[in-house]
Design a protein around this motif. Sequence first.
Motif, PDB file in Angstrom:
ATOM      1  N   ARG A  12      32.737  42.209  44.743  1.00  0.00           N
ATOM      2  CA  ARG A  12      32.934  42.414  46.183  1.00  0.00           C
ATOM      3  C   ARG A  12      32.071  41.447  47.005  1.00  0.00           C
ATOM      4  O   ARG A  12      31.335  41.859  47.906  1.00  0.00           O
ATOM      5  CB  ARG A  12      32.619  43.860  46.587  1.00  0.00           C
ATOM      6  CG  ARG A  12      33.582  44.888  46.003  1.00  0.00           C
ATOM      7  CD  ARG A  12      33.308  46.274  46.583  1.00  0.00           C
ATOM      8  NE  ARG A  12      34.152  47.287  45.995  1.00  0.00           N
ATOM      9  CZ  ARG A  12      35.398  47.567  46.393  1.00  0.00           C
ATOM     10  NH1 ARG A  12      35.926  46.887  47.385  1.00  0.00           N
ATOM     11  NH2 ARG A  12      36.104  48.509  45.803  1.00  0.00           N
ATOM     12  N   ASN A  13      32.157  40.167  46.697  1.00  0.00           N
ATOM     13  CA  ASN A  13      31.360  39.166  47.405  1.00  0.00           C
ATOM     14  C   ASN A  13      32.219  38.018  47.943  1.00  0.00           C
ATOM     15  O   ASN A  13      31.736  36.892  48.095  1.00  0.00           O
ATOM     16  CB  ASN A  13      30.277  38.594  46.487  1.00  0.00           C
ATOM     17  CG  ASN A  13      29.139  39.552  46.251  1.00  0.00           C
ATOM     18  OD1 ASN A  13      28.958  40.031  45.138  1.00  0.00           O
ATOM     19  ND2 ASN A  13      28.368  39.841  47.276  1.00  0.00           N
ATOM     20  N   ALA A  42      35.299  41.927  37.478  1.00  0.00           N
ATOM     21  CA  ALA A  42      36.579  42.504  37.916  1.00  0.00           C
ATOM     22  C   ALA A  42      36.535  42.866  39.402  1.00  0.00           C
ATOM     23  O   ALA A  42      36.931  43.966  39.804  1.00  0.00           O
ATOM     24  CB  ALA A  42      36.940  43.724  37.072  1.00  0.00           C
ATOM     25  N   SER A  43      36.078  41.928  40.206  1.00  0.00           N
ATOM     26  CA  SER A  43      35.980  42.157  41.649  1.00  0.00           C
ATOM     27  C   SER A  43      37.372  42.334  42.247  1.00  0.00           C
ATOM     28  O   SER A  43      38.287  41.539  41.987  1.00  0.00           O
ATOM     29  CB  SER A  43      35.271  40.969  42.304  1.00  0.00           C
ATOM     30  OG  SER A  43      35.069  41.203  43.678  1.00  0.00           O
ATOM     31  N   PRO A  44      37.595  43.373  43.061  1.00  0.00           N
ATOM     32  CA  PRO A  44      38.937  43.648  43.593  1.00  0.00           C
ATOM     33  C   PRO A  44      39.355  42.730  44.739  1.00  0.00           C
ATOM     34  O   PRO A  44      40.482  42.820  45.211  1.00  0.00           O
ATOM     35  CB  PRO A  44      38.812  45.098  44.067  1.00  0.00           C
ATOM     36  CG  PRO A  44      37.373  45.244  44.444  1.00  0.00           C
ATOM     37  CD  PRO A  44      36.621  44.392  43.467  1.00  0.00           C
ATOM     38  N   ASP A  45      38.454  41.852  45.211  1.00  0.00           N
ATOM     39  CA  ASP A  45      38.798  40.951  46.303  1.00  0.00           C
ATOM     40  C   ASP A  45      39.221  39.589  45.747  1.00  0.00           C
ATOM     41  O   ASP A  45      39.581  39.470  44.573  1.00  0.00           O
ATOM     42  CB  ASP A  45      37.616  40.827  47.283  1.00  0.00           C
ATOM     43  CG  ASP A  45      36.327  40.416  46.567  1.00  0.00           C
ATOM     44  OD1 ASP A  45      36.409  39.905  45.421  1.00  0.00           O
ATOM     45  OD2 ASP A  45      35.240  40.594  47.136  1.00  0.00           O
ATOM     46  N   ASN A  46      39.157  38.551  46.549  1.00  0.00           N
ATOM     47  CA  ASN A  46      39.601  37.214  46.139  1.00  0.00           C
ATOM     48  C   ASN A  46      38.453  36.333  45.645  1.00  0.00           C
ATOM     49  O   ASN A  46      38.597  35.102  45.604  1.00  0.00           O
ATOM     50  CB  ASN A  46      40.308  36.511  47.302  1.00  0.00           C
ATOM     51  CG  ASN A  46      41.635  37.159  47.640  1.00  0.00           C
ATOM     52  OD1 ASN A  46      42.398  37.534  46.743  1.00  0.00           O
ATOM     53  ND2 ASN A  46      41.917  37.302  48.929  1.00  0.00           N
ATOM     54  N   ALA A  47      37.327  36.929  45.285  1.00  0.00           N
ATOM     55  CA  ALA A  47      36.175  36.147  44.848  1.00  0.00           C
ATOM     56  C   ALA A  47      36.514  35.278  43.633  1.00  0.00           C
ATOM     57  O   ALA A  47      36.163  34.093  43.581  1.00  0.00           O
ATOM     58  CB  ALA A  47      35.000  37.076  44.525  1.00  0.00           C
ATOM     59  N   ALA A  62      29.096  24.235  35.086  1.00  0.00           N
ATOM     60  CA  ALA A  62      29.257  25.632  35.504  1.00  0.00           C
ATOM     61  C   ALA A  62      30.210  26.340  34.559  1.00  0.00           C
ATOM     62  O   ALA A  62      31.038  25.706  33.885  1.00  0.00           O
ATOM     63  CB  ALA A  62      29.778  25.712  36.935  1.00  0.00           C
ATOM     64  N   GLN A  63      30.084  27.643  34.523  1.00  0.00           N
ATOM     65  CA  GLN A  63      30.994  28.496  33.773  1.00  0.00           C
ATOM     66  C   GLN A  63      31.485  29.614  34.683  1.00  0.00           C
ATOM     67  O   GLN A  63      30.721  30.125  35.503  1.00  0.00           O
ATOM     68  CB  GLN A  63      30.297  29.130  32.561  1.00  0.00           C
ATOM     69  CG  GLN A  63      29.764  28.170  31.531  1.00  0.00           C
ATOM     70  CD  GLN A  63      29.208  28.907  30.322  1.00  0.00           C
ATOM     71  OE1 GLN A  63      29.898  29.723  29.695  1.00  0.00           O
ATOM     72  NE2 GLN A  63      27.966  28.624  29.988  1.00  0.00           N
ATOM     73  N   LEU A  64      32.732  29.983  34.523  1.00  0.00           N
ATOM     74  CA  LEU A  64      33.286  31.130  35.235  1.00  0.00           C
ATOM     75  C   LEU A  64      33.759  32.134  34.193  1.00  0.00           C
ATOM     76  O   LEU A  64      34.699  31.869  33.439  1.00  0.00           O
ATOM     77  CB  LEU A  64      34.447  30.709  36.135  1.00  0.00           C
ATOM     78  CG  LEU A  64      35.168  31.847  36.877  1.00  0.00           C
ATOM     79  CD1 LEU A  64      34.213  32.602  37.785  1.00  0.00           C
ATOM     80  CD2 LEU A  64      36.356  31.291  37.676  1.00  0.00           C
ATOM     81  N   LEU A  65      33.078  33.268  34.138  1.00  0.00           N
ATOM     82  CA  LEU A  65      33.445  34.338  33.202  1.00  0.00           C
ATOM     83  C   LEU A  65      34.110  35.453  33.992  1.00  0.00           C
ATOM     84  O   LEU A  65      33.549  35.939  34.985  1.00  0.00           O
ATOM     85  CB  LEU A  65      32.205  34.876  32.488  1.00  0.00           C
ATOM     86  CG  LEU A  65      31.300  33.871  31.763  1.00  0.00           C
ATOM     87  CD1 LEU A  65      30.126  34.598  31.122  1.00  0.00           C
ATOM     88  CD2 LEU A  65      32.083  33.104  30.722  1.00  0.00           C
ATOM     89  N   SER A  66      35.266  35.867  33.544  1.00  0.00           N
ATOM     90  CA  SER A  66      35.991  36.956  34.199  1.00  0.00           C
ATOM     91  C   SER A  66      36.042  38.138  33.237  1.00  0.00           C
ATOM     92  O   SER A  66      36.640  38.032  32.154  1.00  0.00           O
ATOM     93  CB  SER A  66      37.405  36.515  34.575  1.00  0.00           C
ATOM     94  OG  SER A  66      37.366  35.368  35.399  1.00  0.00           O
ATOM     95  N   LEU A  67      35.416  39.239  33.611  1.00  0.00           N
ATOM     96  CA  LEU A  67      35.399  40.409  32.742  1.00  0.00           C
ATOM     97  C   LEU A  67      36.723  41.162  32.849  1.00  0.00           C
ATOM     98  O   LEU A  67      37.398  41.135  33.884  1.00  0.00           O
ATOM     99  CB  LEU A  67      34.233  41.326  33.105  1.00  0.00           C
ATOM    100  CG  LEU A  67      32.832  40.691  33.041  1.00  0.00           C
ATOM    101  CD1 LEU A  67      31.760  41.760  33.232  1.00  0.00           C
ATOM    102  CD2 LEU A  67      32.608  39.944  31.733  1.00  0.00           C
ATOM    103  N   SER A  68      37.088  41.841  31.765  1.00  0.00           N
ATOM    104  CA  SER A  68      38.397  42.495  31.692  1.00  0.00           C
ATOM    105  C   SER A  68      38.505  43.698  32.616  1.00  0.00           C
ATOM    106  O   SER A  68      39.603  44.103  32.990  1.00  0.00           O
ATOM    107  CB  SER A  68      38.680  42.922  30.250  1.00  0.00           C
ATOM    108  OG  SER A  68      37.696  43.855  29.798  1.00  0.00           O
TER     109      SER A  68
END
Length: 309
Positions: A12-13, A42-47, A62-68
């Motif tokens: 949520r950022n 798993a941010s519900p916004d468009n972050a 940089a790394q972008l990790l997206s949790l399930s």
Amino acid sequence: MIDCSLVVPIYRNEENIPDLLEALAGLAARVPGFEAVLVVDASPDNAEALLRAALPNLGYPAQLLSLSRNFGAFAAIREGLAHARGRFFAVMAADLQEPPELAEQFFTTLRSDEADLCLGVRRSRQDPGLSRFLSRTYWRLYKRFVIRDVPAGGVDIFGCNAAVRTALLSLDERSGSLIGQLFWVGFRRKEVPYDRRARTKGTSAWVFAKRLRYFVDSVFAFSDLPIHLLTVMGGAGAALSAVVAAVVLLAWLFQDIPVEGYVPIMLAVLFFGFVTLLALGIIGIYVWRISENVRGRPNAIVARREIVG
């Protein structure tokens, strides 16, 4: 060569992403071998979409990790530490209430081998009065009943070397306390004071319910307070039972009970019923935590990992 990895959990950022990327670019320019590890919980916004679009043009590794799914901030931090490629590590909140320069201080301290673990300690905070009161109360209780070495203002941001990271990741616990684990593993610590900024965009997801849940997790993971309380209540119940028994016996001897046994039986049933339910609840929490760890499920699951640099 990547030397310093900064882990940023994100939930949520969305509104803070532009300022966050600007702050990271400033750090990358000042810190040699810098890497950003952005963990979207798993941010519900468009972050996540904003970060994915910006990733190819960052100009630094940089790394972008997206949790399930949403596993919580501390699980996200652990996952970021596990995937970080540097020798030194720091954690920073995406809302920028902790100054980014604090992470730079951590890296300088760790590189000079002054300490193995750096803790950001708040001198002051520019938050609403109620938020300050709740935070002070929370950390006082934490310091009193969980970890006595925790600074009075609490710890929200830290940096560590590879030895501390390895030790942290070896503690394969569910529903634990990352702050408690930092103090449990030991090592040489250094406190770095800072002034917490006011939040200018968005609202904090660290609400009272989450604070309460984290405090309970911390108590059951790093303190035997519930067992001691249960023991004290058991002793108090035994003493009260003895007193009630003496009163009932005297009343019976003097034939002063119109309805024999009613009052003491009701008092005993109510009191010991409460104690029994409390004891079962405490035991149940411990059993559930044992069950969580026995199942061996991971603290978090990375659904997607994207790397640049």
